[in-house]
Design a protein around this motif. Sequence first.
Motif, mmCIF file in Angstrom:
data_model
loop_
_atom_site.group_PDB
_atom_site.id
_atom_site.type_symbol
_atom_site.label_atom_id
_atom_site.label_comp_id
_atom_site.label_asym_id
_atom_site.label_seq_id
_atom_site.Cartn_x
_atom_site.Cartn_y
_atom_site.Cartn_z
ATOM 1 N N ASN A 1 0.823 -1.218 0.000
ATOM 2 C CA ASN A 1 0.000 0.000 0.000
ATOM 3 C C ASN A 1 0.852 1.260 0.000
ATOM 4 O OD1 ASN A 1 1.011 -0.077 2.568
ATOM 5 N ND2 ASN A 1 -0.970 -0.061 3.615
ATOM 6 N N ARG A 2 2.052 1.172 -0.554
ATOM 7 C CA ARG A 2 2.941 2.323 -0.595
ATOM 8 C C ARG A 2 2.504 3.349 -1.628
ATOM 9 N NH1 ARG A 2 9.106 0.353 -0.970
ATOM 10 N NH2 ARG A 2 9.267 2.521 -1.646
ATOM 11 N N GLU A 3 2.963 4.577 -1.422
ATOM 12 C CA GLU A 3 2.767 5.633 -2.410
ATOM 13 C C GLU A 3 4.077 5.864 -3.149
ATOM 14 O OE1 GLU A 3 0.639 9.581 -1.760
ATOM 15 O OE2 GLU A 3 2.743 10.253 -1.819
ATOM 16 N N PHE A 4 4.002 5.900 -4.462
ATOM 17 C CA PHE A 4 5.158 6.207 -5.282
ATOM 18 C C PHE A 4 4.900 7.510 -6.029
ATOM 19 C CE2 PHE A 4 5.823 1.685 -4.663
ATOM 20 C CZ PHE A 4 7.197 1.611 -4.452
ATOM 21 N N ARG A 5 5.886 8.383 -6.008
ATOM 22 C CA ARG A 5 5.780 9.669 -6.694
ATOM 23 C C ARG A 5 6.508 9.586 -8.033
ATOM 24 N NH1 ARG A 5 8.363 12.468 -1.641
ATOM 25 N NH2 ARG A 5 9.339 10.420 -1.781
ATOM 26 N N ILE A 6 5.778 9.864 -9.099
ATOM 27 C CA ILE A 6 6.345 9.825 -10.450
ATOM 28 C C ILE A 6 6.270 11.227 -11.046
ATOM 29 C CG2 ILE A 6 6.158 8.844 -12.759
ATOM 30 C CD1 ILE A 6 4.940 6.354 -11.571
ATOM 31 N N THR A 7 7.407 11.725 -11.476
ATOM 32 C CA THR A 7 7.466 13.034 -12.130
ATOM 33 C C THR A 7 7.430 12.829 -13.635
ATOM 34 O OG1 THR A 7 8.708 14.045 -10.312
ATOM 35 C CG2 THR A 7 8.828 15.127 -12.449
ATOM 36 N N ALA A 8 6.406 13.374 -14.288
ATOM 37 C CA ALA A 8 6.234 13.184 -15.728
ATOM 38 C C ALA A 8 5.309 14.260 -16.259
ATOM 39 C CB ALA A 8 5.662 11.797 -16.026
ATOM 40 N N ASN A 9 5.411 14.543 -17.554
ATOM 41 C CA ASN A 9 4.492 15.509 -18.144
ATOM 42 C C ASN A 9 3.189 14.817 -18.556
ATOM 43 O OD1 ASN A 9 4.891 14.320 -20.751
ATOM 44 N ND2 ASN A 9 6.709 15.592 -21.064
ATOM 45 N N ASP A 10 2.251 15.597 -19.061
ATOM 46 C CA ASP A 10 0.927 15.067 -19.376
ATOM 47 C C ASP A 10 0.961 14.110 -20.564
ATOM 48 O OD1 ASP A 10 1.598 17.473 -20.793
ATOM 49 O OD2 ASP A 10 -0.445 17.537 -21.575
ATOM 50 N N TYR A 11 1.906 14.278 -21.467
ATOM 51 C CA TYR A 11 2.066 13.327 -22.578
ATOM 52 C C TYR A 11 2.402 11.943 -22.036
ATOM 53 C CZ TYR A 11 5.190 10.870 -25.861
ATOM 54 O OH TYR A 11 5.837 9.924 -26.610
ATOM 55 N N VAL A 12 3.374 11.861 -21.130
ATOM 56 C CA VAL A 12 3.757 10.586 -20.524
ATOM 57 C C VAL A 12 2.591 10.001 -19.743
ATOM 58 C CG1 VAL A 12 5.303 9.477 -18.863
ATOM 59 C CG2 VAL A 12 6.198 11.197 -20.448
ATOM 60 N N ALA A 13 1.883 10.857 -19.010
ATOM 61 C CA ALA A 13 0.742 10.382 -18.226
ATOM 62 C C ALA A 13 -0.315 9.749 -19.125
ATOM 63 C CB ALA A 13 0.143 11.537 -17.425
ATOM 64 N N THR A 14 -0.509 10.318 -20.305
ATOM 65 C CA THR A 14 -1.547 9.820 -21.215
ATOM 66 C C THR A 14 -1.140 8.527 -21.899
ATOM 67 O OG1 THR A 14 -2.354 12.071 -21.634
ATOM 68 C CG2 THR A 14 -2.916 10.379 -23.256
ATOM 69 N N VAL A 15 0.049 8.486 -22.482
ATOM 70 C CA VAL A 15 0.404 7.326 -23.307
ATOM 71 C C VAL A 15 1.033 6.189 -22.514
ATOM 72 C CG1 VAL A 15 0.709 8.819 -25.314
ATOM 73 C CG2 VAL A 15 2.713 8.171 -23.961
ATOM 74 N N LEU A 16 1.618 6.492 -21.340
ATOM 75 C CA LEU A 16 2.342 5.460 -20.601
ATOM 76 C C LEU A 16 1.751 5.175 -19.226
ATOM 77 C CD1 LEU A 16 4.912 3.621 -20.634
ATOM 78 C CD2 LEU A 16 6.097 5.496 -19.470
ATOM 79 N N LEU A 17 1.473 6.223 -18.457
ATOM 80 C CA LEU A 17 1.029 5.999 -17.083
ATOM 81 C C LEU A 17 -0.428 5.568 -17.008
ATOM 82 C CD1 LEU A 17 2.827 8.889 -15.176
ATOM 83 C CD2 LEU A 17 3.610 6.564 -15.679
ATOM 84 N N ARG A 18 -1.242 5.994 -17.948
ATOM 85 C CA ARG A 18 -2.641 5.553 -17.930
ATOM 86 C C ARG A 18 -2.757 4.033 -18.056
ATOM 87 N NH1 ARG A 18 -6.734 8.696 -21.736
ATOM 88 N NH2 ARG A 18 -5.433 7.763 -23.370
ATOM 89 N N PRO A 19 -2.073 3.385 -19.003
ATOM 90 C CA PRO A 19 -2.117 1.916 -19.021
ATOM 91 C C PRO A 19 -1.440 1.282 -17.810
ATOM 92 C CG PRO A 19 -0.681 2.762 -20.762
ATOM 93 C CD PRO A 19 -1.426 3.922 -20.223
ATOM 94 N N LEU A 20 -0.432 1.943 -17.236
ATOM 95 C CA LEU A 20 0.182 1.421 -16.015
ATOM 96 C C LEU A 20 -0.828 1.418 -14.875
ATOM 97 C CD1 LEU A 20 2.689 0.524 -14.332
ATOM 98 C CD2 LEU A 20 3.063 2.967 -13.869
ATOM 99 N N ILE A 21 -1.606 2.490 -14.760
ATOM 100 C CA ILE A 21 -2.613 2.578 -13.701
ATOM 101 C C ILE A 21 -3.642 1.462 -13.844
ATOM 102 C CG2 ILE A 21 -4.515 3.999 -12.830
ATOM 103 C CD1 ILE A 21 -2.755 6.452 -13.537
ATOM 104 N N ALA A 22 -4.039 1.188 -15.079
ATOM 105 C CA ALA A 22 -4.998 0.101 -15.312
ATOM 106 C C ALA A 22 -4.406 -1.232 -14.879
ATOM 107 C CB ALA A 22 -5.391 0.067 -16.788
ATOM 108 N N ARG A 23 -3.123 -1.434 -15.116
ATOM 109 C CA ARG A 23 -2.474 -2.679 -14.718
ATOM 110 C C ARG A 23 -2.368 -2.782 -13.200
ATOM 111 N NH1 ARG A 23 2.734 -5.120 -17.698
ATOM 112 N NH2 ARG A 23 1.121 -5.105 -19.271
ATOM 113 N N LEU A 24 -2.007 -1.675 -12.553
ATOM 114 C CA LEU A 24 -1.857 -1.692 -11.096
ATOM 115 C C LEU A 24 -3.187 -1.959 -10.393
ATOM 116 C CD1 LEU A 24 0.620 1.254 -10.366
ATOM 117 C CD2 LEU A 24 1.109 -1.177 -10.703
ATOM 118 N N ALA A 25 -4.269 -1.524 -10.996
ATOM 119 C CA ALA A 25 -5.580 -1.759 -10.387
ATOM 120 C C ALA A 25 -5.848 -3.245 -10.203
ATOM 121 C CB ALA A 25 -6.671 -1.134 -11.258
#
Length: 314
Positions: A103-127
């Motif tokens: 249940n840790r929190e991880f801080r990721i520094t990224a712009n909105d482009y990275v959030a859209t194309v990379l982190l959004r699918p990562l979030i779906a996987r982490l769920a």
Amino acid sequence: MNTQPSKVNLRNVDLNLLVALDALLSEGSVTRAAERLHCGQSAMSASLSRLRRLFGDQILIKSGRGLTATPFARSLVGPLREVIGQIDALLSANAAFDPMQDNREFRITANDYVATVLLRPLIARLAVEAPGMHLAIESVHSDFAGRLERGDTDLLVLPQDVYPAHQQFPNDLLFRDRYVAVVDAENSDVGASLTLDEFSQQPYLAVNIGALPSSAERQLDGQGILRNVQVTIQTFTLAPSMLRGTRLLCLVQERLLQASEVRHHLRTVELPISLRPISMIMLWGARSANDPAHQWLRGELARVATELSQKHID
């Protein structure tokens, strides 16, 4: 208070004070340090008082409306972070890690482009794979390297050419992308291609990230290519929708364009210039290198990036 204390017996020192000291020096504020460590302001003030007695130094002194570190406290920053990193590595060396229970929190520094194309699918996987894990996604600011070095962020994702000194941190290549020139589909002023003069005269939409120019803008500047900049924005994801119904031209990452809901209302234009592909890298601090949870998250991000690279772009 400048009197130096006698030699301190480590057995009599609460090592949590080192964590508090790191937060105080990083934040330069009792309130923000308390928020960072999820404790009360009174508890952090008490820790500061104990640190002052321990070191025989004020540590933080008033400067205008804020606080600033004393010269002695500033001299502790490097050794302190090295010690904390070593303790973190020691404690996590053989720690069991179960992503389903973490249940840790991880801080990721990224712009909105990275959030859209990379982190959004990562979030779906982490769920599915790590439902209790929390991500705090932070914007890229000019002090991104300092934040990574201080441990204020866990992962930094950005174009390699934006940070030429990236090799001072552990890093991995995630994926590559390229810029394409985009206009509104109904823009009759622009044909299928542009000459260099036409490109320089075309009303242009530029994208910067805070004080940082995008990789595309840096490359154009490096080639001495003029632009007729009429609009400047601070977010990549807004660029495609800003083009609709205008005469503007913009350089957009191809994967972001494919992810845009307005892509069918836009068209790409062939340019007479060559731009290097964008190499997106992730960086992390040395203190996190052997942390099992951090290693697992980096692995998941790398897998998402691999899948992204294998995905066909229409």
